[in-house]
Design an enzyme around this catalytic site. Structure first.
Site, PDB file in Angstrom:
ATOM      1  N   ARG A 169      -2.867  14.538  10.267  1.00 52.52           N
ATOM      2  CA  ARG A 169      -2.506  15.241  11.523  1.00 52.52           C
ATOM      3  C   ARG A 169      -1.342  16.207  11.288  1.00 52.52           C
ATOM      4  O   ARG A 169      -1.349  17.347  11.758  1.00 52.52           O
ATOM      5  CB  ARG A 169      -2.141  14.185  12.577  1.00 52.52           C
ATOM      6  N   GLY A 193      -1.330  -5.727  -5.168  1.00 54.45           N
ATOM      7  CA  GLY A 193      -0.405  -5.196  -6.168  1.00 54.45           C
ATOM      8  C   GLY A 193      -0.942  -5.495  -7.549  1.00 54.45           C
ATOM      9  O   GLY A 193      -0.624  -6.521  -8.136  1.00 54.45           O
ATOM     10  N   ARG A 194      -1.819  -4.592  -8.024  1.00 52.14           N
ATOM     11  CA  ARG A 194      -2.471  -4.827  -9.321  1.00 52.14           C
ATOM     12  C   ARG A 194      -1.475  -4.669 -10.461  1.00 52.14           C
ATOM     13  O   ARG A 194      -1.437  -5.481 -11.368  1.00 52.14           O
ATOM     14  CB  ARG A 194      -3.623  -3.828  -9.460  1.00 52.14           C
ATOM     15  N   ARG A 237     -12.897   6.509  -4.722  1.00 56.85           N
ATOM     16  CA  ARG A 237     -12.362   6.590  -6.092  1.00 56.85           C
ATOM     17  C   ARG A 237     -13.468   7.266  -6.899  1.00 56.85           C
ATOM     18  O   ARG A 237     -14.589   6.775  -6.918  1.00 56.85           O
ATOM     19  CB  ARG A 237     -12.062   5.196  -6.630  1.00 56.85           C
ATOM     20  N   GLY A 255      11.615 -15.214   3.275  1.00 53.70           N
ATOM     21  CA  GLY A 255      12.473 -16.293   2.775  1.00 53.70           C
ATOM     22  C   GLY A 255      11.725 -17.195   1.804  1.00 53.70           C
ATOM     23  O   GLY A 255      11.958 -18.404   1.755  1.00 53.70           O
ATOM     24  N   ARG A 265      -1.574 -25.358  -1.697  1.00 60.44           N
ATOM     25  CA  ARG A 265      -2.617 -24.704  -0.892  1.00 60.44           C
ATOM     26  C   ARG A 265      -2.546 -23.207  -1.158  1.00 60.44           C
ATOM     27  O   ARG A 265      -1.454 -22.672  -1.391  1.00 60.44           O
ATOM     28  CB  ARG A 265      -2.376 -24.947   0.602  1.00 60.44           C
ATOM     29  N   GLY A 322      -7.220   4.181  -2.704  1.00 62.09           N
ATOM     30  CA  GLY A 322      -7.183   3.134  -1.669  1.00 62.09           C
ATOM     31  C   GLY A 322      -6.555   3.667  -0.392  1.00 62.09           C
ATOM     32  O   GLY A 322      -5.546   4.366  -0.445  1.00 62.09           O
ATOM     33  N   THR A 341       0.031   4.947  -0.444  1.00 57.27           N
ATOM     34  CA  THR A 341      -0.505   3.722  -1.048  1.00 57.27           C
ATOM     35  C   THR A 341       0.343   2.547  -0.567  1.00 57.27           C
ATOM     36  O   THR A 341       1.566   2.681  -0.434  1.00 57.27           O
ATOM     37  CB  THR A 341      -0.496   3.753  -2.597  1.00 57.27           C
ATOM     38  N   ILE A 342      -0.309   1.409  -0.356  1.00 58.28           N
ATOM     39  CA  ILE A 342       0.463   0.233   0.089  1.00 58.28           C
ATOM     40  C   ILE A 342       1.286  -0.347  -1.060  1.00 58.28           C
ATOM     41  O   ILE A 342       2.146  -1.186  -0.844  1.00 58.28           O
ATOM     42  CB  ILE A 342      -0.436  -0.868   0.690  1.00 58.28           C
ATOM     43  N   ASP A 343       0.999   0.089  -2.287  1.00 60.26           N
ATOM     44  CA  ASP A 343       1.666  -0.522  -3.443  1.00 60.26           C
ATOM     45  C   ASP A 343       3.089  -0.034  -3.681  1.00 60.26           C
ATOM     46  O   ASP A 343       3.847  -0.683  -4.395  1.00 60.26           O
ATOM     47  CB  ASP A 343       0.848  -0.258  -4.722  1.00 60.26           C
ATOM     48  N   ASP A 403      -1.209   7.567  -7.554  1.00 58.22           N
ATOM     49  CA  ASP A 403      -1.029   8.312  -8.808  1.00 58.22           C
ATOM     50  C   ASP A 403      -2.350   8.793  -9.403  1.00 58.22           C
ATOM     51  O   ASP A 403      -2.412   9.892  -9.966  1.00 58.22           O
ATOM     52  CB  ASP A 403      -0.211   7.494  -9.818  1.00 58.22           C
ATOM     53  N   GLY A 404      -3.418   8.023  -9.259  1.00 61.83           N
ATOM     54  CA  GLY A 404      -4.725   8.453  -9.767  1.00 61.83           C
ATOM     55  C   GLY A 404      -5.163   9.746  -9.083  1.00 61.83           C
ATOM     56  O   GLY A 404      -5.680  10.668  -9.727  1.00 61.83           O
ATOM     57  N   ASP A 448       4.088   2.101  -5.649  1.00 61.35           N
ATOM     58  CA  ASP A 448       4.332   2.140  -7.101  1.00 61.35           C
ATOM     59  C   ASP A 448       4.393   3.572  -7.628  1.00 61.35           C
ATOM     60  O   ASP A 448       3.934   3.849  -8.727  1.00 61.35           O
ATOM     61  CB  ASP A 448       3.237   1.344  -7.824  1.00 61.35           C
TER      62      ASP A 448
HETATM   63  O1  F6P Z   1      -4.068   0.919  -4.388  1.00 58.74           O
HETATM   64  C1  F6P Z   1      -3.810  -0.127  -3.542  1.00 58.74           C
HETATM   65  C2  F6P Z   1      -4.612  -1.342  -3.854  1.00 58.74           C
HETATM   66  O2  F6P Z   1      -4.689  -1.975  -2.642  1.00 58.74           O
HETATM   67  C3  F6P Z   1      -4.104  -2.299  -4.917  1.00 58.74           C
HETATM   68  O3  F6P Z   1      -3.040  -3.108  -4.520  1.00 58.74           O
HETATM   69  C4  F6P Z   1      -5.345  -3.081  -5.213  1.00 58.74           C
HETATM   70  O4  F6P Z   1      -5.308  -3.765  -6.430  1.00 58.74           O
HETATM   71  C5  F6P Z   1      -6.364  -2.012  -5.205  1.00 58.74           C
HETATM   72  O5  F6P Z   1      -5.908  -1.044  -4.288  1.00 58.74           O
HETATM   73  C6  F6P Z   1      -7.756  -2.436  -4.848  1.00 58.74           C
HETATM   74  O6  F6P Z   1      -8.554  -1.310  -4.784  1.00 58.74           O
HETATM   75  P1  F6P Z   1     -10.088  -1.201  -4.445  1.00 58.74           P
HETATM   76  O7  F6P Z   1     -10.157  -0.559  -3.119  1.00 58.74           O
HETATM   77  O8  F6P Z   1     -10.639  -0.293  -5.493  1.00 58.74           O
HETATM   78  O9  F6P Z   1     -10.680  -2.560  -4.462  1.00 58.74           O
END
Ligand code: F6P
Length: 319
Positions: free
Chosen positions: A21, A170-171, A72, A185, A243, A11, A125-127, A103-104, A129
Site C-alpha cells: 500500500r 527460524g531455520r 519461492r 520468561g 510435552r 515466505g 520476513t518473520i525471521d 535475502d533470497g 535475519d
Molecule cells: O522465511 C521465514 C520462514 O518462515 C522460516 O522461518 C521457515 O523455516 C521458512 O520460512 C519456511 O518456509 P516455507 O514457506 O518454504 O515452508
C-alpha cells in the site's frame, strides 16, 4: 522514471500488505504509475502484471499475508529465467522495481539490478535475519503471536508441573526464538547460533527442580532440531518427560501489529523515494528508528548476530 512495479517474494510476513500500500500510494503521490506483479518472480517471468490505483490497495493495511501472493522461484535463479523476466519488464514498460521479501528475494533483485533495472529491496520476513536493518516487517507480529500462544501453554505447564518444549520458526536464525524466550520468561532457549549442550541443560533442569521449580519452558528454533528430537534427547539423557508444541505457520499469519504496520508504511514509502532519487541495488533498513539504505548484498553477505545481552537475560532470569 514513470512505472514502478512492486512484488512480494519468499515466505509471507504480516505487514507485507501495508508495505505494498505504501509503495503504491507514494508512487501515486509523486505522479508515478504503480504496477503490481503477482506471485513474486514467477509472475515477473510469466507477465502477471497489472496497473494499480489507490483503490487497489484500499482495505488491506490491516490484513496479513500478501494480496500480490508470493512464491519461492527456482526458475528465476537461472540465467534463462532472469532473461525472460527482463523481456517481460520491458514489454510492460516497467522502469523500476521494489521487491518485498527476504535475502533470497534480494539476490533476485540484485541480479535484475545488474542487468540495468533500478531495484530496491524492502525487508519482509518473520525471521529478522537480515543485516542492514534492526527489524524486518513481520517479525514483531510473529513474536507477539508466539507470545500469546506460549503464555497459554505456561498456564497448563504450571497447573500440571510439566516441562514444555515450544518449537518456533527460524531455520537459520534464532532471533524469533530469543525474543519469544525473553518475553515469555522461558527457562531455556535453543538457537542455531549456539551449540546445544544437552547434558548441561539436564543438569540445570535437575538443579532448578531441586530448588522447588515445578514447571519449565524451553523455546526451540526449528533449525536446530525438531521439538520431538529434543524431547527424546531430554528423555534419554535426563529422564525428562517433556510435552511438545510446534507453533509452525501460525506465526506467519494474522494482522500486523502497529509496530509492523508503521514499519512497513515507512519502508514502502522510503523505497519509492530512494528510486526517485536515482538509487538502485539498495535495501531499505530501519536503524535506531531511522530509515536507511544499504547495498542489497549486505542482506546475505554481512552477518547479523544475536544480541548477547538478550541471550544472557534468558540465563539470568529464566533458570
Ligand atoms: O522465511 C521465514 C520462514 O518462515 C522460516 O522461518 C521457515 O523455516 C521458512 O520460512 C519456511 O518456509 P516455507 O514457506 O518454504 O515452508
Amino acid at each position: 522514471m514513470k512505472r514502478i512495479a512492486v512484488l512480494t517474494s519468499g515466505g509471507d510476513s504480516p505487514g507485507m500488505n501495508a508495505a505494498i500500500r505504501a509503495v503504491v500510494r507514494t508512487a501515486l503521490y509523486y505522479n508515478l504509475e504503480p504496477v503490481g506483479v503477482m506471485k513474486g518472480f514467477e509472475g515477473l517471468m510469466d507477465g502477471e502484471y497489472f496497473d494499480m490505483d489507490r483503490a487497489s490497495v484500499g482495505g488491506i493495511i490491516h490484513r496479513g499475508g500478501t494480496v500480490l501472493r508470493t512464491a519461492r522461484s527456482d526458475r528465476f535463479r537461472t540465467a534463462d529465467g532472469q532473461r525472460k523476466a527482463m523481456e517481460e519488464i520491458q514489454k510492460h514498460g516497467v522502469d523500476a522495481l521494489a521487491v518485498i521479501g527476504g535475502d533470497g528475494s534480494f539476490r533476485g533483485a540484485e541480479a535484475l539490478g545488474k542487468m540495468g533495472l533500478p531495484v530496491v529491496g524492502i525487508p519482509g520476513t518473520i525471521d529478522n535475519d537480515i543485516a542492514g536493518t534492526d527489524v524486518t516487517i513481520g517479525y514483531d507480529t510473529a513474536v507477539n503471536t508466539a507470545l500469546s500462544a506460549v503464555q497459554k501453554l505456561r498456564d497448563t505447564a504450571s497447573s500440571h508441573d510439566r516441562l514444555f518444549i515450544v518449537e518456533v520458526m527460524g531455520r537459520d536464525a534464532g532471533f524469533l526464538a530469543l525474543e519469544v524466550a525473553v518475553s515469555t520468561g522461558a527457562e531455556y532457549v535453543v538457537v542455531p547460533e549456539i551449540r546445544l549442550d544437552i547434558a548441561k541443560m539436564c543438569e540445570q533442569l535437575h538443579y532448578s527442580r531441586k530448588r522447588g521449580k515445578t514447571h519449565s519452558l524451553i523455546i526451540l528454533a526449528e533449525g536446530v532440531m525438531s521439538a520431538l528430537e529434543l524431547k527424546n534427547q531430554l528423555q534419554d539423557t535426563g529422564g525428562y518427560d517433556a510435552r511438545v508444541t510446534v507453533l509452525g505457520y501460525i506465526q506467519r499469519g494474522g494482522s500486523p501489529t502497529s509496530f509492523d504496520t508503521i514499519l512497513a508504511s515507512r519502508m514502502g514509502s522510503f523505497a519509492v523515494e530512494a528510486l526517485l532519487e536515482g538509487r538502485s541495488g539498495v535495501m531499505v533498513g530501519s536503524v535506531c528508528g531511522q530509515m536507511t539504505l544499504c547495498p542489497l548484498e549486505a542482506a546475505w553477505k554481512s552477518p547479523k548476530n544475536l544480541n548477547p545481552e538478550m541471550l544472557a537475560l534468558v540465563e539470568k532470569l529464566g533458570v
